[in-house]
Design a protein around this motif. Structure first.
Motif, PDB file in Angstrom:
ATOM      1  N   LEU A  73      49.595-109.685  -9.402  1.00 19.91           N
ATOM      2  CA  LEU A  73      49.927-110.089 -10.237  1.00 19.91           C
ATOM      3  C   LEU A  73      50.084-111.315 -10.720  1.00 19.91           C
ATOM      4  CD1 LEU A  73      51.680-106.363 -12.455  1.00 19.91           C
ATOM      5  CD2 LEU A  73      49.190-107.897 -12.547  1.00 19.91           C
ATOM      6  N   ASP A  78      45.468-115.908 -12.774  1.00 19.71           N
ATOM      7  CA  ASP A  78      45.182-114.533 -13.620  1.00 19.71           C
ATOM      8  C   ASP A  78      45.552-113.881 -12.194  1.00 19.71           C
ATOM      9  OD1 ASP A  78      45.794-112.104 -15.698  1.00 19.71           O
ATOM     10  OD2 ASP A  78      43.772-113.330 -16.493  1.00 19.71           O
ATOM     11  N   GLU A  79      45.230-111.660 -12.720  1.00 17.25           N
ATOM     12  CA  GLU A  79      45.688-111.008 -12.074  1.00 17.25           C
ATOM     13  C   GLU A  79      44.540-110.740 -10.550  1.00 17.25           C
ATOM     14  OE1 GLU A  79      45.562-106.128 -12.083  1.00 17.25           O
ATOM     15  OE2 GLU A  79      45.868-107.387 -13.858  1.00 17.25           O
ATOM     16  N   TRP A 109      54.849-115.656 -14.226  1.00 17.77           N
ATOM     17  CA  TRP A 109      54.960-115.062 -15.952  1.00 17.77           C
ATOM     18  C   TRP A 109      53.831-116.655 -16.502  1.00 17.77           C
ATOM     19  CZ3 TRP A 109      55.974-110.838 -17.809  1.00 17.77           C
ATOM     20  CH2 TRP A 109      57.119-110.205 -16.262  1.00 17.77           C
ATOM     21  N   HIS A 112      50.982-117.808 -18.270  1.00 17.74           N
ATOM     22  CA  HIS A 112      51.287-116.086 -19.907  1.00 17.74           C
ATOM     23  C   HIS A 112      52.675-117.013 -20.982  1.00 17.74           C
ATOM     24  CE1 HIS A 112      47.903-114.186 -17.106  1.00 17.74           C
ATOM     25  NE2 HIS A 112      48.773-114.686 -16.270  1.00 17.74           N
ATOM     26  N   ASP A 122      53.371-113.921 -23.172  1.00 17.76           N
ATOM     27  CA  ASP A 122      52.159-113.048 -24.312  1.00 17.76           C
ATOM     28  C   ASP A 122      51.871-111.724 -23.727  1.00 17.76           C
ATOM     29  OD1 ASP A 122      49.177-112.825 -24.914  1.00 17.76           O
ATOM     30  OD2 ASP A 122      49.017-112.161 -22.941  1.00 17.76           O
ATOM     31  N   TRP A 125      50.003-109.436 -21.455  1.00 20.42           N
ATOM     32  CA  TRP A 125      50.435-109.838 -19.940  1.00 20.42           C
ATOM     33  C   TRP A 125      51.673-108.767 -19.744  1.00 20.42           C
ATOM     34  CZ3 TRP A 125      48.433-110.687 -15.300  1.00 20.42           C
ATOM     35  CH2 TRP A 125      49.306-111.160 -14.208  1.00 20.42           C
ATOM     36  N   ARG A 128      50.417-105.168 -19.951  1.00 16.88           N
ATOM     37  CA  ARG A 128      49.757-104.988 -17.840  1.00 16.88           C
ATOM     38  C   ARG A 128      50.729-105.177 -17.253  1.00 16.88           C
ATOM     39  NH1 ARG A 128      46.182-102.312 -15.193  1.00 16.88           N
ATOM     40  NH2 ARG A 128      45.397-104.116 -13.304  1.00 16.88           N
TER      41      ARG A 128
END
Length: 585
Positions: A73, A78-79, A109, A112, A122, A125, A128
């Motif tokens: 994360l 991204d992940e 962060w 996102h 977001d 996100w 998630r």
């Protein structure tokens, strides 16, 4: 810690910056009732908090041991960007089954979140992150979440963009706190990962870090729900445990007058050893003392006074790494982790193993440990000491007669019980002798163990102690490596090499005038896997573009390759424009 392909953020400048990032902890010489771990028995984190009414010290103790969901994360953008698959519930099932009681879930962060006011995160996100946290808590794990790589992406710009950075930081935590205000208090918030600020002195950096920690504290506490008393984790500047940074954090924590605060630092060891530079090939007395001093400082400043410490990351930089030859010899790494576990327990510090996945500890694809033996040694260190020795290697020159070899035992307070090869115990007197802590393997035993004397490891025996894991000793046949002339370019030069059972420890470079040759200008010993790297399958020693491009033009540099057997080989390299030639010394 930093991204998968780089792990670089810690190493991008000279020793001052690097030592600033080598965060530390406290090592006590003996266990005491006030600082040693006495984590209460519990089935899961929620039960512990509900039924034991744990103090902050008790809660953090109950979080030991901890594990980092690194490069997931917190990956950019991204992940899955840094090679790990998306986190699953099964991952946390595995972590819990392996004995971990808490997880740190770093979160970046930036990509996102809007970069301008109102800095909205977001919703997808945020949801998630909440899903992953909920999975971990459902397994009875304590959880720590934070603002992670944002620290160097935009928080570091605070000196030149103060108001916007502060507003964005507050907006970030306002939204995070709102999302998790009703989550169980087994969730902890960590203000900021490795706080750093561009072009600042330590005093200025401390001031900015204090300002952010205080803003974080105010925003979270005012958000209500379980956030009113949730444990909040505050980092020192750079999460460094030098006394100046610990004192500054201690002063700030006192000023906040909040009992539900936790201090955090990181520890990756004495820098030259952690990356194998400047001749730091062994976990020697200097490296050991660095660890001891760091833990002693933390205990004196925090844990001895009832202030909990969560060591949010530990390990060795870029180790292990299955994508490259190991820069740290295995036995030396094992000694590091063995002492680390003991010193952390003695200091009452909860520790979180940094695991970037992909090439390190736990494969996120298979949910299996990539090196089960190494993990078992780390796991053992959480509860007990193990004996070690001065080396895990005994080298026998194939070209010479076999003679007795002596190692120094490091019992670590235990009793030496003898030597074994598999299930067969070696005979004291015939196969080995012990005088004090000097263990001598006889020529008779070594001749038998070497067998047909093929290059490489011929046999492995183990020294057993009264408890803990045995110390493995590898009997290795070798002859001095043979290097050959080579021609290449500044894009890379591979020196044809017959390793003949030996392995590379380090390389140093100098010019005829005595100055250092290579990008590391403060030491003649260059950094392993950065300036040079062995290619064992390809029978070569690789000099990297970073090293070759740093060389003076038309000036011969003399390289000395040091091998673990004790052999050294001299080689000359000359760069002329983009052409590089190498000759045997």
């Amino acid at each position: 810690m930093k991204g998968t392909h780089h792990l670089t953020e810690r190493r991008r400048s000279g020793p001052g910056r690097l030592l600033g990032l080598l965060v530390a902890l406290v090592a006590a010489i003996g266990l005491t009732s006030t600082t040693a771990f006495a984590a209460p028995p519990h089935n899961d984190a929620a039960t512990a908090l509900t039924h034991k009414a744990l103090s902050p010290m008790g809660t953090v103790a109950a979080m030991q041991p901890s594990w980092n969901l690194g490069n997931t994360l917190d990956a950019i953008p991204d992940e899955t960007s840094w090679g790990n698959p998306a986190a699953t519930k099964a991952l946390f099932d595995t972590i819990r089954a392996q004995g971990f009681r808490s997880v740190r879930i770093p979160v970046t962060w930036t990509d996102h979140q809007s970069s301008t006011a109102p800095y909205t995160i977001d919703a997808t996100w945020m949801n998630r992150v909440k899903q992953v946290v909920d999975w971990a808590q459902a397994d009875g794990l304590y959880v720590v979440i934070n603002v992670h790589h944002d620290s160097w992406q935009w928080v570091a710009k605070m000196p030149t963009d103060h108001d916007n950075v502060l507003a964005r930081f507050k907006a970030s935590w306002t939204q995070i706190a709102s999302k998790f205000r009703d989550s169980s208090k087994t969730l902890l918030f960590e203000s900021n990962n490795e706080p750093q600020f561009d072009n600042t002195t330590d005093a200025q950096g401390i001031q900015y870090n204090d300002e952010l920690n205080t803003a974080f504290h105010t925003v979270v506490r005012q958000s209500g729900g379980n956030n009113a008393t949730r444990l909040l984790v505050l980092p020192s500047l750079h999460t460094n445990s030098s006394q100046i940074f610990l004192d500054a954090l201690s002063t700030e924590m006192k000023s906040l007058a909040d009992p539900n605060l936790v201090a955090t630092v990181h520890y990756y060891g004495y820098y030259p050893f952690s990356v194998n530079v400047a001749g730091g090939t062994r976990f020697d007395a200097t490296s050991q003392q660095d660890m001891t001093d760091n833990f002693n400082r933390i205990r004196a400043t925090f844990t001895s006074k009832g202030i909990p410490v969560y060591l949010g990351e530990y390990g060795l930089l870029a180790y292990p790494d299955s994508n490259h030859p190991s820069r740290i010899e295995r036995g030396e790494a094992i000694k590091y982790f063995e002492q680390f576990g003991h010193d952390a327990r003695a200091a009452g510090v909860t520790t979180a193993l940094w695991d970037p996945g992909t090439f390190a500890f736990l494969s996120r694809a298979t949910l299996q440990w990539t090196d089960p033996e190494l993990f078992n040694r780390i796991k053992s260190s959480w509860t007990t000491r193990s004996g070690t020795a001065s080396s895990d290697q005994v080298f026998l020159a194939k070209s010479g007669a076999i003679t007795a070899k002596t190692l120094t035992l490091n019992p670590n307070g235990l009793t030496f019980r003898g030597l074994w090869q598999g299930n067969t115990q070696l005979a004291q007197g015939r196969d080995y002798t012990v005088s004090g802590n000097q263990l001598t393997l006889t020529a008779t035993a070594l001749t038998r163990l070497a067998g047909n004397r093929a290059y490489g490891t011929n046999a492995t025996i183990e020294a057993r102690f009264s408890r803990g894991l045995p110390w493995q000793i590898h009997v290795i046949t070798y002859d001095s490596p043979v290097l050959s002339p080579a021609t290449g370019t500044t894009s890379g030069l591979t020196i044809p090499t017959q390793f003949r059972g030996d392995q590379l420890a380090t390389m140093e470079g100098k010019y005829a005038d005595g100055t250092n040759a290579g990008p590391v200008n403060w030491s003649s010993y260059q950094e392993f896997n950065v300036s040079f790297s062995p290619d064992y399958p390809g029978n070569g020693l690789v000099l990297t573009p970073a090293f070759l491009n740093s060389l003076r033009d038309n000036t011969q540099a003399t390289l000395v390759f040091h091998f673990w057997s004790g052999a050294t080989m001299t080689y000359q390299v000359t760069k002329s424009g983009s052409t590089v030639t190498g000759t045997v010394g």
